[in-house]
Design a protein around this motif. Structure first.
Motif, PDB file in Angstrom:
ATOM      1  N   LYS A 109      -8.779  -5.882  15.790  1.00 58.26           N
ATOM      2  CA  LYS A 109      -8.990  -6.039  17.224  1.00 58.26           C
ATOM      3  C   LYS A 109      -9.781  -7.313  17.508  1.00 58.26           C
ATOM      4  O   LYS A 109      -9.472  -8.044  18.471  1.00 58.26           O
ATOM      5  N   LEU A 157      -8.499 -10.368  19.763  1.00 58.14           N
ATOM      6  CA  LEU A 157      -9.271 -10.836  20.920  1.00 58.14           C
ATOM      7  C   LEU A 157      -9.551 -12.332  20.816  1.00 58.14           C
ATOM      8  O   LEU A 157      -9.504 -13.062  21.815  1.00 58.14           O
ATOM      9  N   LEU A 189     -14.262 -12.580  30.246  1.00 57.12           N
ATOM     10  CA  LEU A 189     -14.036 -11.174  29.892  1.00 57.12           C
ATOM     11  C   LEU A 189     -13.641 -11.027  28.428  1.00 57.12           C
ATOM     12  O   LEU A 189     -14.091 -10.100  27.744  1.00 57.12           O
ATOM     13  N   LYS A 190     -12.812 -11.941  27.930  1.00 54.90           N
ATOM     14  CA  LYS A 190     -12.387 -11.887  26.531  1.00 54.90           C
ATOM     15  C   LYS A 190     -13.572 -12.167  25.603  1.00 54.90           C
ATOM     16  O   LYS A 190     -13.752 -11.485  24.585  1.00 54.90           O
ATOM     17  N   GLU A 204     -16.756 -11.745  26.262  1.00 56.92           N
ATOM     18  CA  GLU A 204     -17.668 -10.610  26.362  1.00 56.92           C
ATOM     19  C   GLU A 204     -17.177  -9.445  25.513  1.00 56.92           C
ATOM     20  O   GLU A 204     -17.957  -8.813  24.783  1.00 56.92           O
ATOM     21  N   ALA A 205     -15.887  -9.145  25.598  1.00 53.46           N
ATOM     22  CA  ALA A 205     -15.317  -8.049  24.811  1.00 53.46           C
ATOM     23  C   ALA A 205     -15.399  -8.345  23.319  1.00 53.46           C
ATOM     24  O   ALA A 205     -15.702  -7.452  22.504  1.00 53.46           O
ATOM     25  N   GLU A 243     -19.098  -8.085  22.179  1.00 54.47           N
ATOM     26  CA  GLU A 243     -19.498  -6.674  22.175  1.00 54.47           C
ATOM     27  C   GLU A 243     -18.985  -5.976  20.923  1.00 54.47           C
ATOM     28  O   GLU A 243     -19.690  -5.163  20.316  1.00 54.47           O
ATOM     29  N   LEU A 244     -17.772  -6.306  20.515  1.00 51.95           N
ATOM     30  CA  LEU A 244     -17.196  -5.714  19.306  1.00 51.95           C
ATOM     31  C   LEU A 244     -17.882  -6.253  18.054  1.00 51.95           C
ATOM     32  O   LEU A 244     -18.229  -5.493  17.144  1.00 51.95           O
TER      33      LEU A 244
END
Length: 423
Positions: A31, A35, A95-96, A98-99, A102-103
């Protein structure tokens, strides 16, 4: 935090080595790579859109100068569309990113290849043992009983003032505590570590920088009004000295030491194994920390291990060293050696130090880099260790040095305490 480029180039190796932690990280790794691919695609579109907009802006200026107003206005309408596209792409990119972050914040460090597999502390590998376990007299006491007998530590008073896990040191107990702190600092500075006094509270960015956040958020005391955290170890403020720093290669290595109280909410369960000084919410610790060139960090780790061994040899305490297995390895560590002192009265081993190499894991979160010999920016390696944590060292001294006449003070500490016996 692991680098996406490293995940992409060594995906199967990373998944295999994280399995030593008993983690199936395949989905998260895939993932993260996906991303990052999305992020790079959006970034390319954004860069092309901005470049096109800049080109049109220059052309519009030329058209106005040439008196071609109609053509210039057509292009102005196009640049307005491009600005809207740019805004949309920037939002999508944020947004990408940040995601992805976060991962990545949730994925632990990759264990070194020599880390043994295992699930619990029972699977840790003993690598060294030193010192003879003393034969105590009949009726020898655990340290919490000795503390009460000689009135040097008051656990009940600490409970009255604050709560369980906050002892009060008194008289010779307080002086012995202070002696240990000064002795540890002296040993560290003699070995080339520069002493620092650092804050005992840190901001959120510092917690993320060294990996306590979000991994150990529930274990830290949080001052909500100011969004500050009481430090769980001097590692946090000391390492964050170098956050957002670009060093020269000639600056390396950097070695620092410092004393701080440490605060930890999750002190564990109840029972004899956590009585007295065995596990506390507040305790004192002297820390050593190194910022190293990647080529030298494991030699530095060995040096730190030898340094702590030297201190324990001078204290003449029986101890052993364990190489932590994957299941017992800290979130940020690539390789950790634990030191344990033998508590004779309790007939058990007590952890007194962890010495760890984090490789680039913390440095990537901290943006801690150096300019290498080719003029390129490269991530540093960070290492830290306890030198030493006081409560269990003190417990080991009280129990292993007790006699029927009182508690002897280790010879190396007498110049610091001013007395040789607690009676």
């Amino acid at each position: 935090m692991l680098q996406v480029a490293f995940l992409r180039d060594h995906k199967q190796d990373v998944i295999s080595r994280l399995a030593k932690r008993n983690i199936d990280a395949a989905d998260d790794i895939n993932k993260a790579i996906d991303l990052d691919e999305d992020r790079r695609t959006i970034q390319t579109k954004l860069d092309n859109t901005k470049a096109e907009s800049n080109t049109l802006s220059k052309e519009i200026g030329s058209l106005f100068k040439a008196g071609q107003v109609q053509k210039a206005n057509v292009l102005k309408a196009k640049t307005t569309e491009l600005k809207e596209t740019t805004k949309s792409l920037e939002q999508e990119l944020n947004l990408k990113v940040e995601a992805l972050n976060e991962l990545l914040y949730k994925i632990p460090n990759v264990p070194n290849t020599i880390v043994p597999s295992g699930n619990t502390d029972e699977d840790n590998e003993e690598t060294f043992r030193e010192g003879e376990i003393p034969q105590l007299y009949d009726g020898a006491l655990p340290h919490w009983e000795l503390a009460k007998k000689y009135d040097i530590i008051d656990f009940e008073l600490g409970n009255k003032i604050t709560g369980a896990g906050f002892p009060v040191y008194k008289g010779k107990g307080a002086r012995l505590q202070r002696a240990l702190i000064t002795y540890f600092l002296d040993k560290n500075t003699e070995a080339g570590y520069t002493e620092y006094q650092v804050p005992h509270l840190v901001n959120e960015a510092s917690g993320f920088g060294t990996g306590q956040l979000p991994d150990k958020e529930g274990q830290m005391y949080h001052v909500t009004a100011d969004n500050l955290y009481l430090i769980p170890t001097a590692e946090v403020p000391a390492t964050n000295i170098f956050r957002d720093t670009l060093l020269n290669e000639s600056d390396l290595p950097i070695s620092i030491t410092g004393y701080t109280p440490c605060f930890r909410r999750e002190a564990g369960s109840y029972g004899a194994h956590v009585r007295g000084l065995n596990r506390l919410h507040q305790f004192d610790k002297v820390e050593i920390l190194r910022v190293e060139h990647p080529d030298n960090s494991y030699k530095a780790l060995d040096g730190m291990v030898e340094h702590v061994k030297g201190i324990l040899n001078e204290l003449k305490l029986p101890y052993r060293i364990l190489k932590l297995c994957g299941g017992d390895l800290g979130f940020t560590s690539a390789l950790t050696y634990d030191f344990e002192v033998f508590s004779t009265a309790q007939d058990r081993w007590l952890e007194i130090s962890s010495v760890s190499n984090f490789e680039t894991f913390q440095a990537n979160r901290l943006k801690l880099r150096f300019k290498n010999s080719e003029g390129k920016n490269e991530l540093c390696h960070t290492l830290n260790g306890s030198s030493l944590a006081l409560p269990r060292v003190l417990a080991g001294i009280l129990e292993n040095y007790q006699t029927e006449e009182g508690i002897k003070v280790p010879e190396v500490l007498i110049p610091y305490t001013g007395f040789d016996m607690i009676s």
